[in-house]
Design an enzyme around this catalytic site. Structure first.
Site, PDB file in Angstrom:
ATOM      1  N   GLU A 165       3.614  -9.309  -5.732  1.00 21.79           N
ATOM      2  CA  GLU A 165       3.955  -8.112  -6.500  1.00 21.79           C
ATOM      3  C   GLU A 165       4.008  -6.968  -5.502  1.00 21.79           C
ATOM      4  O   GLU A 165       2.970  -6.531  -4.997  1.00 21.79           O
ATOM      5  CB  GLU A 165       2.882  -7.828  -7.571  1.00 21.79           C
ATOM      6  CG  GLU A 165       2.692  -8.939  -8.578  1.00 21.79           C
ATOM      7  CD  GLU A 165       3.855  -9.090  -9.533  1.00 21.79           C
ATOM      8  OE1 GLU A 165       4.708  -8.192  -9.592  1.00 21.79           O
ATOM      9  OE2 GLU A 165       3.934 -10.135 -10.198  1.00 21.79           O
TER      10      GLU A 165
ATOM     11  N   CYS B 101       2.525   0.910  -9.779  1.00 16.32           N
ATOM     12  CA  CYS B 101       3.670   0.185  -9.239  1.00 16.32           C
ATOM     13  C   CYS B 101       4.848   0.248 -10.196  1.00 16.32           C
ATOM     14  O   CYS B 101       5.990   0.092  -9.792  1.00 16.32           O
ATOM     15  CB  CYS B 101       3.282  -1.259  -8.979  1.00 16.32           C
ATOM     16  SG  CYS B 101       2.455  -2.006 -10.387  1.00 16.32           S
TER      17      CYS B 101
HETATM   18  P1  NAP Z   1      -1.243  -2.838   1.288  1.00 17.30           P
HETATM   19  O1  NAP Z   1      -1.588  -1.921   2.395  1.00 17.30           O
HETATM   20  O2  NAP Z   1      -0.165  -3.814   1.501  1.00 17.30           O
HETATM   21  O3  NAP Z   1      -2.618  -3.567   0.928  1.00 17.30           O
HETATM   22  C1  NAP Z   1      -2.691  -4.486  -0.141  1.00 17.30           C
HETATM   23  C2  NAP Z   1      -3.825  -5.465   0.135  1.00 17.30           C
HETATM   24  O4  NAP Z   1      -3.515  -6.256   1.273  1.00 17.30           O
HETATM   25  C3  NAP Z   1      -5.153  -4.792   0.435  1.00 17.30           C
HETATM   26  O5  NAP Z   1      -6.178  -5.543  -0.163  1.00 17.30           O
HETATM   27  C4  NAP Z   1      -5.226  -4.865   1.953  1.00 17.30           C
HETATM   28  O6  NAP Z   1      -6.548  -4.819   2.434  1.00 17.30           O
HETATM   29  C5  NAP Z   1      -4.605  -6.211   2.194  1.00 17.30           C
HETATM   30  N1  NAP Z   1      -4.085  -6.412   3.534  1.00 17.30           N
HETATM   31  C6  NAP Z   1      -3.743  -5.480   4.449  1.00 17.30           C
HETATM   32  N2  NAP Z   1      -3.271  -6.082   5.554  1.00 17.30           N
HETATM   33  C7  NAP Z   1      -3.341  -7.416   5.348  1.00 17.30           C
HETATM   34  C8  NAP Z   1      -3.011  -8.563   6.123  1.00 17.30           C
HETATM   35  N3  NAP Z   1      -2.496  -8.455   7.340  1.00 17.30           N
HETATM   36  N4  NAP Z   1      -3.210  -9.786   5.580  1.00 17.30           N
HETATM   37  C9  NAP Z   1      -3.710  -9.924   4.342  1.00 17.30           C
HETATM   38  N5  NAP Z   1      -4.047  -8.856   3.558  1.00 17.30           N
HETATM   39  C10 NAP Z   1      -3.863  -7.629   4.061  1.00 17.30           C
HETATM   40  O7  NAP Z   1      -0.844  -2.068  -0.030  1.00 17.30           O
HETATM   41  P2  NAP Z   1      -1.602  -0.847  -0.715  1.00 17.30           P
HETATM   42  O8  NAP Z   1      -1.290   0.329   0.119  1.00 17.30           O
HETATM   43  O9  NAP Z   1      -3.012  -1.167  -1.003  1.00 17.30           O
HETATM   44  O10 NAP Z   1      -0.866  -0.781  -2.115  1.00 17.30           O
HETATM   45  C11 NAP Z   1       0.184   0.083  -2.401  1.00 17.30           C
HETATM   46  C12 NAP Z   1       1.453  -0.670  -2.634  1.00 17.30           C
HETATM   47  O11 NAP Z   1       1.235  -1.712  -3.578  1.00 17.30           O
HETATM   48  C13 NAP Z   1       2.541   0.182  -3.216  1.00 17.30           C
HETATM   49  O12 NAP Z   1       3.699   0.006  -2.464  1.00 17.30           O
HETATM   50  C14 NAP Z   1       2.759  -0.358  -4.622  1.00 17.30           C
HETATM   51  O13 NAP Z   1       4.075  -0.270  -5.074  1.00 17.30           O
HETATM   52  C15 NAP Z   1       2.300  -1.744  -4.519  1.00 17.30           C
HETATM   53  N6  NAP Z   1       1.791  -2.211  -5.800  1.00 17.30           N
HETATM   54  C16 NAP Z   1       2.495  -3.134  -6.495  1.00 17.30           C
HETATM   55  C17 NAP Z   1       2.023  -3.598  -7.701  1.00 17.30           C
HETATM   56  C18 NAP Z   1       2.765  -4.631  -8.484  1.00 17.30           C
HETATM   57  O14 NAP Z   1       2.192  -5.177  -9.418  1.00 17.30           O
HETATM   58  N7  NAP Z   1       3.994  -4.944  -8.163  1.00 17.30           N
HETATM   59  C19 NAP Z   1       0.830  -3.098  -8.213  1.00 17.30           C
HETATM   60  C20 NAP Z   1       0.144  -2.159  -7.489  1.00 17.30           C
HETATM   61  C21 NAP Z   1       0.632  -1.725  -6.268  1.00 17.30           C
HETATM   62  P3  NAP Z   1      -7.182  -3.426   2.950  1.00 17.30           P
HETATM   63  O15 NAP Z   1      -7.198  -2.500   1.806  1.00 17.30           O
HETATM   64  O16 NAP Z   1      -8.538  -3.818   3.397  1.00 17.30           O
HETATM   65  O17 NAP Z   1      -6.280  -2.964   4.066  1.00 17.30           O
END
Ligand code: NAP
Length: 524
Positions: free
Chosen positions: A260, A298
């Site tokens: 997602e 999102c």
């Molecule tokens: P993110 O930086 O991609 O982080 C998401 C998760 O991935 C966090 O738990 C993060 O941990 C972890 N992560 C980071 N680097 C990783 C790696 N190399 N390997 C495995 N996991 C890793 O995203 P975010 O900034 O938290 O979220 C915002 C984005 O999510 C927005 O773009 C939004 O559109 C999207 N979103 C989508 C939905 C949906 O249902 N489609 C819902 C909510 C949000 P850490 O926090 O410890 O870095």
């Protein structure tokens, strides 16, 4: 700022274990104070995953769907009983007003409750059947029956920061109902609420050992643990999604993955709608979507499309409503919109806003209004901003850049074909909403947009009090979208269970199929 905040323990292998590092601090985005620390250094991850997979998985699969549904009902009760604590954590760590906390906390509890009811309806069976048995030749004796059995693996959730409660439960409810043990890794910035909810459920002793684990802190090494029958469900940015998709667990071991990701969702006023009520419905929904959770959903509306002739009236109506949005400290009753979750997110929103502003006009800037009860130098508050792009064709950024904050862009279109083409420039979104009064037109447009959206939300005057909201993800409806949105599918009632099951075709004599494979089992 204090450095004596508590280090939150992880729950793995049936035990509460602190990381051995100093930990990463979690902050109050309004006050800037440190609230807690998380750390996963030194955890025995292979043992954590083995314990969940073998001990938790076996115990869950020994129960029927109805028995697991009963456990979910108890989980919902425990969460409800501790709701006040969750609200306090959410206000402090996510900077949300009460109504926004409800979207996350109550949305999560409601989803667990819905799956408890759906699971009860599946009955006391251990597998699901799909369709009827089919003859494989002339002789009807030998037939094929498709079944779905719980996967023998673990379900790893890597979640985003914006829904620490709902993001956990919208995945965990269908997984646990399916018989799959869960390991959740919440996003670090807001991990406290997820950790506390798991703690409450674990302490209540509802679920079998190994059924629910939480790892707070770095995601390092988690994907390496995944084996052939495990699944991973990721919510977050497209960049991290790409890392997950290309991991050897997925590429070489065929670990099933659900993504997602981000999405530039649309709201569309149907062509030819000079109806004031339809415009009013769009304006209300746009403002709600821009401001709920400070636009950190999102599913939030990022692009707004109206007929050319209505561009100015739509702009002024949206701006007038945004002007009454009070922004500041969520503890102040007068505040309608709190903060974004962290300084990093505040900076990301400013950066995205600058990228959009370089190619748009500012129709309303809420950042010119004072914050309520909050220090602008400290609080991560962003005023709502409405932008306008009068020439949306070939626009360099507006169809691509998702600003994860209270920001949306208004655009005009010429006719229906133009409107549909512009909406599809999002390259696949979670949701589009369509506003109008003519049922035939709305049905045609909804079906046309279904090819590029996981959900199409249609708002007409007859459902103005009944509809559930453009951005609200209801467990009965699918969540996820094609293309840029990640290509994932979640929820959608019992459809969600498929991800946690293995489908198999059992080819056998009708006697064998009748001896427990086909009859008296629930349909998938
Ligand atoms: P993110 O930086 O991609 O982080 C998401 C998760 O991935 C966090 O738990 C993060 O941990 C972890 N992560 C980071 N680097 C990783 C790696 N190399 N390997 C495995 N996991 C890793 O995203 P975010 O900034 O938290 O979220 C915002 C984005 O999510 C927005 O773009 C939004 O559109 C999207 N979103 C989508 C939905 C949906 O249902 N489609 C819902 C909510 C949000 P850490 O926090 O410890 O870095």
């Amino acid at each position: 700022m204090t450095t004596s905040s508590p280090l939150l323990p992880n729950f793995v292998g049936g035990q509460w274990i602190h990381g051995t590092g100093a930990g990463t601090p979690l902050f109050d985005p309004i006050l800037g104070t440190e609230l807690a620390r998380v750390d996963a250094t030194g955890l025995d991850l292979p043992e954590a995953f083995r314990f969940a997979r073998e001990v938790g998985g076996q115990a869950l699969r020994a129960l029927t769907y109805r028995q697991r549904a009963a456990l979910l009902a108890q989980v919902a009760q425990v969460l409800q009983a501790n709701r006040a604590d969750y609200e306090a954590i959410s206000v402090a760590n996510s900077g949300t007003v009460k109504a926004d906390t409800a979207v996350d906390v109550d949305g999560g509890i409601y989803t667990v409750g819905v799956y408890a009811k759906l699971g009860d309806g599946l009955g006391d069976v251990f597998h699901l059947t799909e369709g009827d048995a089919a003859r494989l030749g002339k002789d009807p004796l030998f037939q094929s029956q498709h079944v779905a059995v719980p996967t023998r693996g673990v379900a790893l959730f890597i979640n985003a920061f914006n829904f620490p409660s709902w993001g956990l439960w919208e995945k965990a409810a269908p997984a646990l109902l399916s018989g799959a043990p869960v390991i959740v890794k919440p996003a670090t910035a807001t991990a406290w609420l997820t950790q506390r909810m798991v703690q409450d459920v674990v302490n209540a002793g509802i679920l079998p050992a190994g059924a629910l684990s939480v790892i707070c802190g770095s995601a390092s090494g988690l994907m390496d643990q995944l084996q052939a029958f495990d699944v991973v469900s990721f919510t977050g940015s497209a960049d991290t999604a790409a890392v997950i998709r290309s991991h050897p667990a997925v590429v070489q071991r065929s670990v099933r993955v659900n993504i997602e990701a981000d999405s530039v969702n649309s709201a569309l006023l149907a062509p030819g709608e000079a109806n004031a009520e339809a415009l009013d419905l769009l304006v209300k929904e746009v403002v709600r979507e821009m401001t709920v959770k400070s636009g950190q959903k999102c599913t939030a509306i990022r692009r707004i499309f109206v007929p050319e002739a209505l561009f100015d009236s739509a702009a002024s109506a949206i701006a007038a409503r945004l002007a009454s949005t009070t922004v500041g400290n969520p503890r102040n009753e007068a505040v309608r919109m709190g903060a974004v979750v962290s300084r990093a997110q505040f900076n990301a929103v400013q950066e995205g806003l600058q990228a959009l502003k370089a190619h748009t006009e500012v129709l309303f800037d809420g950042n010119t209004l004072p914050l309520v009860d909050a220090d602008p130098a400290q609080a991560c508050c962003v005023g709502p901003t409405l932008l306008g792009a009068r020439n949306p064709d070939n626009h360099p950024v507006v169809h691509d850049v998702e600003v994860f904050g209270p920001v949306a862009t208004l655009m005009p279109y010429r006719d229906e074909a133009h409107a549909l083409a512009l909406v599809r420039r999002g390259q696949g979104s979670l949701v589009a909403s369509v506003y109008g009064t003519q049922a035939d037109d709305l049905a045609r447009i909804a079906l046309a947009l279904a090819d590029s959206h996981g959900r199409v939300h249609v708002i007409s005057p007859d459902v103005k009090a009944a509809h559930t909201g453009h951005g609200n993800v209801m467990p009965q409806s699918q969540h996820g979208g094609p293309g840029r949105a990640g290509g994932g599918e979640e929820l959608g009632g019992l459809r969600a269970l498929r991800f946690y099951h293995q489908r198999s075709a059992i080819q056998a004599s009708t006697a064998v199929l009748g001896a427990g494979v086909a009859p008296a089992t629930a349909k998938a």
